[in-house]
Motif scaffolding. Structure first.
Motif, PDB file in Angstrom:
ATOM      1  N   ILE A 248     -91.687 -13.465  31.596  1.00 40.95           N
ATOM      2  CA  ILE A 248     -90.364 -13.135  31.040  1.00 40.95           C
ATOM      3  C   ILE A 248     -89.289 -14.020  31.685  1.00 40.95           C
ATOM      4  CG2 ILE A 248     -88.659 -11.298  30.720  1.00 40.95           C
ATOM      5  CD1 ILE A 248     -91.156 -10.632  29.177  1.00 40.95           C
ATOM      6  N   SER A 249     -89.396 -14.182  33.016  1.00 40.78           N
ATOM      7  CA  SER A 249     -88.395 -15.001  33.716  1.00 40.78           C
ATOM      8  C   SER A 249     -88.391 -16.435  33.219  1.00 40.78           C
ATOM      9  CB  SER A 249     -88.672 -15.029  35.220  1.00 40.78           C
ATOM     10  OG  SER A 249     -88.580 -13.749  35.751  1.00 40.78           O
ATOM     11  N   GLY A 251     -88.370 -17.329  30.421  1.00 42.80           N
ATOM     12  CA  GLY A 251     -87.610 -17.417  29.173  1.00 42.80           C
ATOM     13  C   GLY A 251     -88.497 -17.316  27.947  1.00 42.80           C
ATOM     14  N   VAL A 351     -90.662   4.920  30.296  1.00 39.80           N
ATOM     15  CA  VAL A 351     -90.098   3.574  30.281  1.00 39.80           C
ATOM     16  C   VAL A 351     -89.468   3.300  31.642  1.00 39.80           C
ATOM     17  CG1 VAL A 351     -88.516   1.982  29.156  1.00 39.80           C
ATOM     18  CG2 VAL A 351     -89.566   3.814  27.838  1.00 39.80           C
ATOM     19  N   ILE A 352     -89.687   2.113  32.154  1.00 42.61           N
ATOM     20  CA  ILE A 352     -89.087   1.746  33.436  1.00 42.61           C
ATOM     21  C   ILE A 352     -88.520   0.330  33.352  1.00 42.61           C
ATOM     22  CG2 ILE A 352     -90.555   3.206  34.889  1.00 42.61           C
ATOM     23  CD1 ILE A 352     -92.265   0.681  35.384  1.00 42.61           C
ATOM     24  N   PRO A 353     -87.555   0.016  34.222  1.00 49.82           N
ATOM     25  CA  PRO A 353     -87.130  -1.384  34.299  1.00 49.82           C
ATOM     26  C   PRO A 353     -88.354  -2.210  34.704  1.00 49.82           C
ATOM     27  CG  PRO A 353     -85.716   0.048  35.626  1.00 49.82           C
ATOM     28  CD  PRO A 353     -86.881   0.869  35.203  1.00 49.82           C
ATOM     29  N   ARG A 354     -88.545  -3.328  34.038  1.00 42.58           N
ATOM     30  CA  ARG A 354     -89.735  -4.138  34.264  1.00 42.58           C
ATOM     31  C   ARG A 354     -89.961  -4.433  35.750  1.00 42.58           C
ATOM     32  NH1 ARG A 354     -88.610  -7.423  29.801  1.00 42.58           N
ATOM     33  NH2 ARG A 354     -87.158  -8.323  31.268  1.00 42.58           N
ATOM     34  N   SER A 355     -88.864  -4.596  36.486  1.00 44.64           N
ATOM     35  CA  SER A 355     -89.003  -4.980  37.898  1.00 44.64           C
ATOM     36  C   SER A 355     -89.640  -3.879  38.739  1.00 44.64           C
ATOM     37  CB  SER A 355     -87.632  -5.342  38.475  1.00 44.64           C
ATOM     38  OG  SER A 355     -86.782  -4.213  38.415  1.00 44.64           O
ATOM     39  N   GLY A 418     -85.143   4.832  37.478  1.00 47.81           N
ATOM     40  CA  GLY A 418     -84.063   4.400  36.587  1.00 47.81           C
ATOM     41  C   GLY A 418     -84.539   4.227  35.166  1.00 47.81           C
ATOM     42  N   GLY A 419     -85.622   4.908  34.812  1.00 50.54           N
ATOM     43  CA  GLY A 419     -86.190   4.754  33.474  1.00 50.54           C
ATOM     44  C   GLY A 419     -85.999   5.975  32.610  1.00 50.54           C
ATOM     45  N   SER A 420     -86.866   6.097  31.636  1.00 45.02           N
ATOM     46  CA  SER A 420     -86.720   7.143  30.630  1.00 45.02           C
ATOM     47  C   SER A 420     -88.064   7.832  30.393  1.00 45.02           C
ATOM     48  CB  SER A 420     -86.200   6.501  29.349  1.00 45.02           C
ATOM     49  OG  SER A 420     -86.306   7.389  28.265  1.00 45.02           O
ATOM     50  N   ILE A 421     -88.028   8.990  29.740  1.00 39.94           N
ATOM     51  CA  ILE A 421     -89.242   9.802  29.607  1.00 39.94           C
ATOM     52  C   ILE A 421     -89.991   9.564  28.306  1.00 39.94           C
ATOM     53  CG2 ILE A 421     -88.349  11.610  31.103  1.00 39.94           C
ATOM     54  CD1 ILE A 421     -87.810  13.161  28.373  1.00 39.94           C
ATOM     55  N   THR A 422     -89.477   8.699  27.459  1.00 42.13           N
ATOM     56  CA  THR A 422     -90.271   8.326  26.291  1.00 42.13           C
ATOM     57  C   THR A 422     -89.816   6.993  25.746  1.00 42.13           C
ATOM     58  OG1 THR A 422     -90.959   8.901  24.035  1.00 42.13           O
ATOM     59  CG2 THR A 422     -88.823   9.734  24.751  1.00 42.13           C
ATOM     60  N   GLY A 423     -90.771   6.171  25.386  1.00 41.67           N
ATOM     61  CA  GLY A 423     -90.448   4.874  24.801  1.00 41.67           C
ATOM     62  C   GLY A 423     -90.641   4.880  23.316  1.00 41.67           C
ATOM     63  N   ILE A 438     -83.280  13.180  32.772  1.00 36.57           N
ATOM     64  CA  ILE A 438     -82.358  12.066  32.505  1.00 36.57           C
ATOM     65  C   ILE A 438     -81.034  12.473  31.873  1.00 36.57           C
ATOM     66  CG2 ILE A 438     -84.059  10.197  32.404  1.00 36.57           C
ATOM     67  CD1 ILE A 438     -84.096  10.501  29.403  1.00 36.57           C
TER      68      ILE A 438
ATOM     69  N   ASN B 111     -83.862  -7.561  35.315  1.00 34.17           N
ATOM     70  CA  ASN B 111     -84.027  -6.682  34.167  1.00 34.17           C
ATOM     71  C   ASN B 111     -83.078  -7.031  33.019  1.00 34.17           C
ATOM     72  OD1 ASN B 111     -86.187  -4.887  35.148  1.00 34.17           O
ATOM     73  ND2 ASN B 111     -84.672  -4.412  36.735  1.00 34.17           N
ATOM     74  N   ARG B 112     -82.415  -8.190  33.156  1.00 38.86           N
ATOM     75  CA  ARG B 112     -81.597  -8.716  32.068  1.00 38.86           C
ATOM     76  C   ARG B 112     -80.505  -7.771  31.590  1.00 38.86           C
ATOM     77  NH1 ARG B 112     -85.152 -12.658  29.240  1.00 38.86           N
ATOM     78  NH2 ARG B 112     -85.990 -13.711  31.057  1.00 38.86           N
ATOM     79  N   ASP B 189     -78.862   4.330  32.860  1.00 34.35           N
ATOM     80  CA  ASP B 189     -79.285   3.133  33.591  1.00 34.35           C
ATOM     81  C   ASP B 189     -79.686   1.983  32.691  1.00 34.35           C
ATOM     82  OD1 ASP B 189     -79.079   3.918  36.398  1.00 34.35           O
ATOM     83  OD2 ASP B 189     -80.534   5.434  35.852  1.00 34.35           O
ATOM     84  N   ILE B 191     -81.633   1.823  30.195  1.00 32.32           N
ATOM     85  CA  ILE B 191     -82.968   1.808  29.597  1.00 32.32           C
ATOM     86  C   ILE B 191     -82.825   2.042  28.094  1.00 32.32           C
ATOM     87  CG2 ILE B 191     -85.064   3.228  29.369  1.00 32.32           C
ATOM     88  CD1 ILE B 191     -85.221   1.383  31.683  1.00 32.32           C
TER      89      ILE B 191
END
Lengths: 485, 485
Positions: A248-249, A251, A351-355, A418-423, A438, B111-112, B189, B191
């Protein structure tokens, strides 16, 4: 009295049957209803009062009006593949099944859109337009049987949503039967970015609580000129995660960037579509890039370099469409494959921040140890959408509850990061309480107040999506001013 | 009494001034208020009661709470560049100016995403992160001065939204002060695809009628590896339109695909950034592609072929970044350039299916003849977002009204072609009645009912966006059940 051969004393069933044209219009016998007591979330079950099969919008509107006037709880159902229990008749609802409304109404290649009925199966759309070089992007793993109406309800995702976005990014217009039976059109003629409030976005992903979608205008895309697919095996998860991050970094925006961990690999190799993955690796990446041919080779080159830099054990590029298809079948049947190594499984969807990928995967391993249950991970790594699969045996007393708790702990870990409970699977009945991870009370109230506008009697799919029943708007306002003053 | 040097008998002004820290906290004298009597839509004007300049969310919340408790109409304002009158104080509102809240709070490259205050200027975001190779995609022509808060309110677009989407596609989270002063966070956050109803989408583009945004998490993108820009001159509009269609049909997704017609070219060549366009052509296309270098050349080759096939008179590729920048400055100052050929102009903003481009442009020419007013066209051809610019002279009696009618007729033409009445400028006060071109009473009521939830006293930016004042939810429901039975 036998009407259409219907034998019951329930006058509502007779009246509902009469609304719908044709003979196979309603199910009401216990043995027929059994198939409708749950959806893809099988842990809770309840029988509906009846299942009605309307043929068109007018019939849906009449059924809804009837339920509204007679205070009968009701809900809509597509293929029943939802994974969070959104179509389970918690209150003994009348289920409005949309499977007969499965027409592809029109395709407008020039303006890149198609109009379908809600019961139209996701993959059929791509199959219907592929000869002209077009496709429909959102591709949930259940796409061979799930319906586009259901996809709208859940704002379904899929492996290729990393580059192309989830369902809401592909919906241009909706015809909706409101909970009082009124029919409205949103997103006139499929023109995006209509003025006024974004009702399209609001309805999409509202999990069947605001209205019943009866016609859907979707965006269709031109097939990419080329695509290439890479399979990479890593000895450890950290290297695989770093490779995701580095891709991803760099690009690159892959069309898909999927990860499976060791338990998941064990399962898919034991199930219907094995492809010979080594069983001693900790992580597998399935990476697809698409676009114009000239650019693809360069991207593949970069991806291979990134994998090598991150100590990949083996990496290969699919040599044929047949090989690519086998890799994807192996991945897309991954949830079901759990059946090959465990009597039961519960799939979660955080869902989480990729990092935060390595950190959260570690935490999931801890949770696995804490609860003494194996947890497999198959997921959309590129957009940080995790799918921990908690393996358990429902026949063992207390193990279902333990699995539910372990699943919830995984979601807590996502929320804490810092994520979410469903994507993409939705909240349904499964994650109602986890909404509190959340959202504050005020933030939940802002949502239930909106439900109140559309669904004031709360007859439509009640008890879903939110931790507490929506409070009456006026009462809430009073309560607030009291606490504020 | 002189508080902070304030001399007025209006106790509300004194109280509001006291809420805000520092000395330059409020304007209330007529000569100061004159600058706030309209925004970029200058045809209607009204003085606000006062303009308050809060420093932070807490002060905004206190101001809003004060207005709520004392039944003072109020609205939020960014840079005041809006083109549909959304920030005009129709009811002598207290204007809450967000220009002091202009911090870039944080940037998370991994995380852009970036977090900004609402008064942060659009272009400054890209300028702040470009050294690290990132940018913020939505690029309204006013980006050098418009604020991201205002962009959220209007769901602003821009030339590069063809490929990258409008503002709503780039908003990951919002902190919002509700009309009663309560503060909520939406899109925790940053997401994306949070569960529950899509309040992010609902707030974005709600034209300041549902709440005041005080913090914004936006998506940032990696700079494309390469970009190339093409300028093409066509002797007639039909050929230019066909070229647009053919480029899209070829499966190319340009970053931008802009068109200008002959009158527009006359204006930009007479204004600040002439680039020497021939004045006798009927249409000019400005086409930009971006992505990885390897793919760009092939796309440019295809675009040149398409132009040639459609009888282009001259076509060239920008030979330097400086040349590219000149072409864009010429395009982006296009609206203002009308001042060089007309005392006044009214810019419209309709959307049509791309395939209807030649038909609708013809209709706009007819409208021009019918009303005896010149109409220039500068627009985002790739996504069918037209901007007819009606040229007029406000000093001539009746000509303003004639211009308004001609503008409305252009929107009617867009609606008749299956399109919409705004792509990116919003409805504001300008297009309230035109909402009826595309929405039924029920569809408008579904929206005003939502406003009622957020904004029950209708003190926040009242009279905007909808043709009729929102009716009370309960009254409406009663009316409906009466007519239904």
């Amino acid at each position: 009295m036998s009407l259409k051969g219907i034998r019951t004393n329930d006058k509502h069933i007779k009246n509902l049957a009469n609304i719908v044209e044709g003979n196979r219009s309603i199910l009401y016998k216990k043995e027929d209803l059994l198939a409708y007591d749950c959806d893809g979330f099988t842990i809770h079950r309840r029988l509906p009062r009846a299942v009605v099969f309307p043929n068109n919008t007018e019939e849906v509107a009449k059924i809804v009006k009837y339920c509204h006037e007679h205070d009968l709880p009701f809900l809509a159902r597509g293929a029943g593949t939802g994974l969070s229990g959104g179509a389970i008749p918690l209150n003994g609802e009348v289920i409005i099944s949309l499977v007969k409304m499965k027409r592809l109404i029109s395709v407008d290649f020039e303006n890149r859109r198609a109009v379908v009925e809600p019961g139209f199966v996701n993959l059929k759309l791509t199959n219907s337009i592929s000869d002209k070089g077009y496709y429909y992007a959102p591709d949930p793993s259940s796409q061979y049987c799930c319906t586009i109406g259901g996809n709208v309800g859940e704002n379904a995702g899929g492996a290729h949503c990393l580059k192309y976005g989830v369902t809401t990014n592909h919906i241009l217009g909706l015809e909706v039967v409101l909970p009082n039976g009124e029919v409205i059109e949103i997103g006139k003629d499929g023109i995006p970015d209509a003025p006024g409030y974004d009702l399209l976005g609001l309805l999409t992903g509202s999990e069947g609580t605001l209205g019943i979608v009866t016609k859907i205008t979707v965006r269709i895309l031109k097939n990419p000129e080329a695509k290439q697919t890479v399979l990479a095996y890593f000895d450890n998860v950290a290297d695989g995660s770093q490779a995701v991050s580095d891709i991803i970094s760099a690009g690159i925006v892959p069309a898909a960037l999927e990860m499976m961990d060791q338990i998941a690999i064990e399962a898919v190799e034991a199930a219907a579509f094995p492809v010979g993955h080594p069983k001693d690796i900790e992580a597998l990446l399935l990476i697809e890039v698409d676009g114009i041919s000239a650019g693809i080779d360069e991207q593949i080159h970069q991806i291979l370099e990134v994998c090598k830099r991150n100590h990949v054990r083996e990496v290969k590029v699919a040599q044929s469409e047949e090989e690519r298809a086998r890799w994807w079948a192996n991945r897309k049947t991954g949830f079901g494959a759990m059946g090959a190594i465990s009597p039961d499984y519960l799939v979660q969807d955080g869902v989480i921040p990729r990092s935060k990928l390595p950190e959260v995967l570690n935490r999931i391993h801890e949770i696995s140890r804490e609860y003494g249950l194996r947890i497999a991970n198959i997921f959309h790594a590129g957009d940080g959408n995790l799918h921990p699969l908690v393996l358990f045996d429902a026949r063992k007393p207390g193990e279902t509850e333990k699995a539910l708790k372990a699943g919830s702990a995984c979601l807590q870990a996502c929320a804490d990061a810092g994520g979410s409970i469903t994507g993409e699977h939705g909240v349904g009945i499964e994650k109602r309480e986890e909404m509190r991870f959340i959202f504050s009370d005020e933030e939940i109230a802002a949502q239930t107040d909106i439900r109140e506008v559309f669904n004031p009697k709360n007859l439509l799919n009640a008890g879903k999506l939110f931790p507490t029943p929506g409070r009456c708007l006026e009462v809430k306002k009073e309560e607030k001013s009291v606490t504020a003053s």
